[in-house]
Scaffold this motif. Structure first.
Motif, PDB file in Angstrom:
ATOM      1  N   ILE A 185      -7.532   2.733  -2.335  1.00  0.00           N
ATOM      2  CA  ILE A 185      -6.218   2.311  -1.846  1.00  0.00           C
ATOM      3  C   ILE A 185      -5.286   2.077  -3.029  1.00  0.00           C
ATOM      4  O   ILE A 185      -5.516   1.178  -3.845  1.00  0.00           O
ATOM      5  CB  ILE A 185      -6.337   1.034  -0.992  1.00  0.00           C
ATOM      6  CG1 ILE A 185      -7.253   1.293   0.216  1.00  0.00           C
ATOM      7  CG2 ILE A 185      -4.963   0.543  -0.552  1.00  0.00           C
ATOM      8  CD1 ILE A 185      -7.592   0.054   1.024  1.00  0.00           C
ATOM      9  N   ILE A 221       0.856  -1.182   0.000  1.00  0.00           N
ATOM     10  CA  ILE A 221       0.000   0.000   0.000  1.00  0.00           C
ATOM     11  C   ILE A 221       0.897   1.239   0.000  1.00  0.00           C
ATOM     12  O   ILE A 221       1.766   1.383   0.859  1.00  0.00           O
ATOM     13  CB  ILE A 221      -0.936   0.011   1.214  1.00  0.00           C
ATOM     14  CG1 ILE A 221      -1.868  -1.206   1.164  1.00  0.00           C
ATOM     15  CG2 ILE A 221      -1.729   1.314   1.271  1.00  0.00           C
ATOM     16  CD1 ILE A 221      -2.723  -1.385   2.405  1.00  0.00           C
ATOM     17  N   ILE A 245      -3.542   6.005   0.563  1.00  0.00           N
ATOM     18  CA  ILE A 245      -4.961   5.753   0.810  1.00  0.00           C
ATOM     19  C   ILE A 245      -5.684   7.091   0.776  1.00  0.00           C
ATOM     20  O   ILE A 245      -5.272   8.047   1.431  1.00  0.00           O
ATOM     21  CB  ILE A 245      -5.185   5.067   2.172  1.00  0.00           C
ATOM     22  CG1 ILE A 245      -4.431   3.738   2.227  1.00  0.00           C
ATOM     23  CG2 ILE A 245      -6.684   4.859   2.421  1.00  0.00           C
ATOM     24  CD1 ILE A 245      -4.453   3.059   3.569  1.00  0.00           C
TER      25      ILE A 245
END
Length: 89
Positions: free
Chosen positions: A78, A18, A21
């Protein structure tokens, strides 16, 4: 150069990290729940399953040693970078 996409567009069994976000696209309470489940920048994830019948909702992810489910709308917020499987293990 790493390939970037959103979590909902990953292929099954694809490993990623990730990188960002869009918390503004997620309600405060849902954002708190995602953080409590370990969803945050820098975390390795693997897309395990997606919903049936073409809906692709929810999406099952491996985060650490846990399997969690996220809504497709959250997965779209995301951003991830694809990684080799050895990084996410």
């Amino acid at each position: 150069m790493p390939t970037s996409t959103t979590l909902d567009k990953l292929s099954l069994k694809q490993h990623a990290e990730i990188v960002a976000i869009d918390w503004a696209a997620i309600s405060d309470s849902e954002g708190r729940r995602l953080r409590a489940l370990g969803i945050d920048e820098g975390i390795a994830v693997e897309k395990l399953h997606k919903g049936m019948f073409g809906l692709n909702d929810p999406i099952a992810l491996k985060v650490g040693r846990m399997m969690i489910a996220v809504r497709k709308s959250h997965a779209q917020a995301i951003s991830v970078t694809l990684t080799p499987a050895t990084i996410a293990a």
